[in-house]
Enzyme design. Structure first.
Site, PDB file in Angstrom:
ATOM      1  N   GLY A  55       0.739  -1.303  -0.030  1.00  0.00           N
ATOM      2  CA  GLY A  55      -0.024   0.252   0.003  1.00  0.00           C
ATOM      3  C   GLY A  55       0.987   1.148   0.020  1.00  0.00           C
ATOM      4  O   GLY A  55       0.529   2.328   0.765  1.00  0.00           O
ATOM      5  N   ALA A  56       2.021   1.284  -0.816  1.00  0.00           N
ATOM      6  CA  ALA A  56       2.899   2.270  -0.721  1.00  0.00           C
ATOM      7  C   ALA A  56       2.633   3.410  -1.901  1.00  0.00           C
ATOM      8  O   ALA A  56       3.367   4.524  -2.190  1.00  0.00           O
ATOM      9  CB  ALA A  56       4.467   1.952  -1.178  1.00  0.00           C
ATOM     10  N   ASN A  57       1.671   3.279  -2.644  1.00  0.00           N
ATOM     11  CA  ASN A  57       1.258   4.493  -3.541  1.00  0.00           C
ATOM     12  C   ASN A  57       0.491   5.767  -3.054  1.00  0.00           C
ATOM     13  O   ASN A  57       0.284   6.621  -3.651  1.00  0.00           O
ATOM     14  CB  ASN A  57       0.260   3.948  -4.735  1.00  0.00           C
ATOM     15  CG  ASN A  57      -1.112   3.408  -4.082  1.00  0.00           C
ATOM     16  OD1 ASN A  57      -1.471   3.560  -3.009  1.00  0.00           O
ATOM     17  ND2 ASN A  57      -1.636   2.468  -4.917  1.00  0.00           N
ATOM     18  N   THR A  58       0.266   5.752  -1.821  1.00  0.00           N
ATOM     19  CA  THR A  58      -0.444   6.536  -1.043  1.00  0.00           C
ATOM     20  C   THR A  58      -0.061   6.941   0.334  1.00  0.00           C
ATOM     21  O   THR A  58       0.488   5.791   0.875  1.00  0.00           O
ATOM     22  CB  THR A  58      -1.818   6.885  -1.352  1.00  0.00           C
ATOM     23  OG1 THR A  58      -2.477   8.170  -1.098  1.00  0.00           O
ATOM     24  CG2 THR A  58      -2.650   5.812  -0.804  1.00  0.00           C
ATOM     25  N   GLY A  59      -0.707   7.951   1.217  1.00  0.00           N
ATOM     26  CA  GLY A  59      -0.732   7.972   2.747  1.00  0.00           C
ATOM     27  C   GLY A  59       0.521   7.587   3.483  1.00  0.00           C
ATOM     28  O   GLY A  59       1.675   8.254   2.980  1.00  0.00           O
TER      29      GLY A  59
ATOM     30  N   GLY B  93       2.101   4.689   3.903  1.00  0.00           N
ATOM     31  CA  GLY B  93       3.112   3.667   2.845  1.00  0.00           C
ATOM     32  C   GLY B  93       3.958   4.595   1.896  1.00  0.00           C
ATOM     33  O   GLY B  93       5.249   4.439   1.974  1.00  0.00           O
TER      34      GLY B  93
ATOM     35  N   SER C  22      -3.800  -0.345  14.625  1.00  0.00           N
ATOM     36  CA  SER C  22      -4.425   0.996  14.947  1.00  0.00           C
ATOM     37  C   SER C  22      -4.800   0.856  16.350  1.00  0.00           C
ATOM     38  O   SER C  22      -4.938  -0.281  16.830  1.00  0.00           O
ATOM     39  CB  SER C  22      -5.470   1.183  13.895  1.00  0.00           C
ATOM     40  OG  SER C  22      -6.328   2.102  14.525  1.00  0.00           O
TER      41      SER C  22
ATOM     42  N   TYR D 279     -13.362  -3.671  11.304  1.00  0.00           N
ATOM     43  CA  TYR D 279     -12.111  -3.017  11.062  1.00  0.00           C
ATOM     44  C   TYR D 279     -11.336  -3.341  12.592  1.00  0.00           C
ATOM     45  O   TYR D 279     -10.093  -3.658  12.394  1.00  0.00           O
ATOM     46  CB  TYR D 279     -12.176  -1.629  10.812  1.00  0.00           C
ATOM     47  CG  TYR D 279     -11.156  -1.010  10.705  1.00  0.00           C
ATOM     48  CD1 TYR D 279      -9.959  -1.001   9.798  1.00  0.00           C
ATOM     49  CD2 TYR D 279     -10.551   0.168  11.632  1.00  0.00           C
ATOM     50  CE1 TYR D 279      -8.994  -0.358   9.567  1.00  0.00           C
ATOM     51  CE2 TYR D 279      -9.464   0.810  11.505  1.00  0.00           C
ATOM     52  CZ  TYR D 279      -8.379   0.761  10.658  1.00  0.00           C
ATOM     53  OH  TYR D 279      -7.335   1.241  10.180  1.00  0.00           O
TER      54      TYR D 279
HETATM   55  N1  NAP Z   1      -4.875   7.164   8.594  1.00  0.00           N
HETATM   56  C1  NAP Z   1      -5.062   6.818   9.946  1.00  0.00           C
HETATM   57  O1  NAP Z   1      -5.648   7.504  10.713  1.00  0.00           O
HETATM   58  C2  NAP Z   1      -4.797   5.450  10.320  1.00  0.00           C
HETATM   59  C3  NAP Z   1      -4.776   5.154  12.020  1.00  0.00           C
HETATM   60  C4  NAP Z   1      -4.419   4.063  12.143  1.00  0.00           C
HETATM   61  C5  NAP Z   1      -4.016   3.050  11.452  1.00  0.00           C
HETATM   62  N2  NAP Z   1      -3.879   3.387  10.160  1.00  0.00           N
HETATM   63  C6  NAP Z   1      -3.241   2.063   9.088  1.00  0.00           C
HETATM   64  O2  NAP Z   1      -2.249   2.772   8.567  1.00  0.00           O
HETATM   65  C7  NAP Z   1      -2.274   1.919   7.253  1.00  0.00           C
HETATM   66  C8  NAP Z   1      -1.975   2.755   5.979  1.00  0.00           C
HETATM   67  O3  NAP Z   1      -3.273   3.546   5.802  1.00  0.00           O
HETATM   68  P1  NAP Z   1      -3.310   5.008   5.331  1.00  0.00           P
HETATM   69  O4  NAP Z   1      -3.929   6.124   6.456  1.00  0.00           O
HETATM   70  O5  NAP Z   1      -2.259   5.655   4.739  1.00  0.00           O
HETATM   71  O6  NAP Z   1      -4.574   4.970   4.317  1.00  0.00           O
HETATM   72  P2  NAP Z   1      -4.636   4.980   2.718  1.00  0.00           P
HETATM   73  O7  NAP Z   1      -4.055   6.328   2.273  1.00  0.00           O
HETATM   74  O8  NAP Z   1      -6.232   4.710   2.528  1.00  0.00           O
HETATM   75  O9  NAP Z   1      -3.671   3.973   1.978  1.00  0.00           O
HETATM   76  C9  NAP Z   1      -4.058   2.634   2.105  1.00  0.00           C
HETATM   77  C10 NAP Z   1      -3.221   1.751   1.308  1.00  0.00           C
HETATM   78  O10 NAP Z   1      -3.764   0.266   1.379  1.00  0.00           O
HETATM   79  C11 NAP Z   1      -3.875  -0.221   0.024  1.00  0.00           C
HETATM   80  N3  NAP Z   1      -4.784  -0.900  -0.206  1.00  0.00           N
HETATM   81  C12 NAP Z   1      -5.977  -1.082   0.127  1.00  0.00           C
HETATM   82  N4  NAP Z   1      -6.558  -2.438  -0.285  1.00  0.00           N
HETATM   83  C13 NAP Z   1      -5.820  -3.260  -0.622  1.00  0.00           C
HETATM   84  C14 NAP Z   1      -5.719  -4.291  -1.476  1.00  0.00           C
HETATM   85  N5  NAP Z   1      -6.593  -5.149  -1.448  1.00  0.00           N
HETATM   86  N6  NAP Z   1      -4.277  -4.731  -1.825  1.00  0.00           N
HETATM   87  C15 NAP Z   1      -3.242  -3.881  -1.820  1.00  0.00           C
HETATM   88  N7  NAP Z   1      -3.384  -2.765  -1.284  1.00  0.00           N
HETATM   89  C16 NAP Z   1      -4.690  -2.344  -0.686  1.00  0.00           C
HETATM   90  C17 NAP Z   1      -4.315   1.199  -0.663  1.00  0.00           C
HETATM   91  O11 NAP Z   1      -4.076   1.134  -2.200  1.00  0.00           O
HETATM   92  P3  NAP Z   1      -5.214   1.516  -3.333  1.00  0.00           P
HETATM   93  O12 NAP Z   1      -4.724   3.024  -3.646  1.00  0.00           O
HETATM   94  O13 NAP Z   1      -5.117   0.838  -4.547  1.00  0.00           O
HETATM   95  O14 NAP Z   1      -6.590   1.849  -2.738  1.00  0.00           O
HETATM   96  C18 NAP Z   1      -3.477   2.285  -0.293  1.00  0.00           C
HETATM   97  O15 NAP Z   1      -2.391   2.341  -0.915  1.00  0.00           O
HETATM   98  C19 NAP Z   1      -3.634   1.207   7.151  1.00  0.00           C
HETATM   99  O16 NAP Z   1      -3.104  -0.395   7.575  1.00  0.00           O
HETATM  100  C20 NAP Z   1      -4.470   1.730   8.302  1.00  0.00           C
HETATM  101  O17 NAP Z   1      -5.495   0.767   8.647  1.00  0.00           O
HETATM  102  C21 NAP Z   1      -4.145   4.456   9.460  1.00  0.00           C
END
Ligand code: NAP
Length: 301
Positions: free
Chosen positions: A30-34, A36, A159, A184
């Site tokens: 999941g390194a294309n955004t956020g 990652g 999380s 979740y």
């Molecule tokens: N943001 C927060 O506040 C927060 C808080 C606690 C924990 N987290 C955790 O942090 C991690 C990163 O999340 P983020 O906040 O950076 O969210 P995000 O911006 O939504 O990024 C999520 C990443 O996961 C990928 N992904 C989703 N489903 C997938 C699949 N089936 N196969 C491969 N990749 C997939 C997405 O790819 P696509 O671009 O293809 O959708 C995207 O690259 C997650 O595990 C999340 O639960 C985040």
């Protein structure tokens, strides 16, 4: 008096280190955004070879260009990985084993939150299937290579939402009742429990495992939130982390030398943190381990 920016900086756990990673290979899901993508950028600047393991390859190619531009590191590649399909996970692992002589750091970062009910290609509830089972299988398939690359680290991104759920052994795929927030929570609780079990199995192997809460971070993760939750999000937004801040604990666990003696623990704000009592239940952790192996049809020696 402290303003909100001072408070945010205080709680953000900003961390800096000059540690270098030349000669190390890192996989980030999941390194294309956020979080990652930000983690990939930081580790690329430290000189590591980076594999962006992504479902959306086009979006990943855009991220790749950005990371190369900002880091000056040319040793970054995109490889296709859809964690909602075990066939894709197996194909990805085969490609890595063919192409890479080592994997020193695996960051299981990808995640989906509170989506409408749906199932993976293999019939698992989507959040449990992607966030837990997909990464569990990926780790299993790459583990021999990771062990041969030791000292090595595996970082699972969980999380604080792990406390929203329990492991529903009687209805693991939420077929009888689906509550998106609890599902979740179940998947993120599974990340912590499986980290503990894996750390026990890897004692003495030179591979350490860490599990992370990144904080509440301004990413695209909230895309499935309902309107009341989005209103609540707007209220708390000033106290949330930027993406750079949100990546710090993953980077810390990937890089910090003093963590060489630690394994199986939970981190937040670049420091050890306490998780819920349910997340420290080793009986549940073992039961989940067996169930995960059974669902995936794998035998873990
Ligand atoms: N943001 C927060 O506040 C927060 C808080 C606690 C924990 N987290 C955790 O942090 C991690 C990163 O999340 P983020 O906040 O950076 O969210 P995000 O911006 O939504 O990024 C999520 C990443 O996961 C990928 N992904 C989703 N489903 C997938 C699949 N089936 N196969 C491969 N990749 C997939 C997405 O790819 P696509 O671009 O293809 O959708 C995207 O690259 C997650 O595990 C999340 O639960 C985040």
């Amino acid at each position: 008096m402290a303003n909100i920016y001072t408070l945010r900086a205080f709680f953000s756990g900003q961390w800096s280190s000059t540690a270098r990673l030349e000669g190390k290979t890192v996989i980030i899901t999941g390194a294309n955004t956020g979080i990652g993508k930000e983690t990939a950028k930081d580790l690329a600047k430290r000189g590591a070879r980076i594999i962006l393991a992504c479902r959306d390859v086009e979006k990943a190619e855009t991220a790749l260009k950005e990371i190369i531009d900002e880091s000056g590191n040319q040793s970054i590649v995109v490889r296709k990985l859809d964690l909602s399909d075990t066939k894709s996970i197996k194909e990805f692992a085969d490609v890595i084993k063919k192409e890479e002589s080592q994997v020193n750091i695996l960051i299981n970062n990808a995640g989906v939150m509170m989506c409408p009910y749906s199932k993976t290609a293999d019939g698992f509830e989507m959040q449990f299937g992607v966030n837990h089972l997909g990464h569990f299988l990926l780790t299993f398939l790459l583990l021999d290579l990771i062990k041969r690359s030791a000292p090595a680290r595996i970082i699972n991104v969980s999380s604080m939402a792990h406390s929203w759920g329990t492991i529903q052994f009687e209805d693991i795929n939420s077929e009888q009742h689906y509550h998106s927030r609890r599902a979740y929570g179940q998947s993120k609780l599974a990340n912590i429990l499986s980290t503990r079990s894996l750390a026990n199995r890897l004692k003495g192997s030179g591979v350490n495992v860490y599990v992370v809460h990144p904080g509440v971070v301004r990413t695209e993760l909230k895309r499935h939130m309902n309107i009341p939750l989005l209103i609540m999000w707007k209220v708390v937004r000033p106290f949330t982390k930027t993406i750079v801040q949100g990546a710090q604990t993953s980077i810390y666990c990937a890089v910090e030398p003093t963590l060489d003696t630690q394994s199986g623990e939970y981190y937040s704000n670049c420091a050890p943190a306490s998780c819920s009592r349910a997340a420290r239940d080793d009986d549940v952790a073992e039961k989940l381990w067996d169930l995960s192996c059974q669902m995936l049809g794998i035998t873990w020696e």
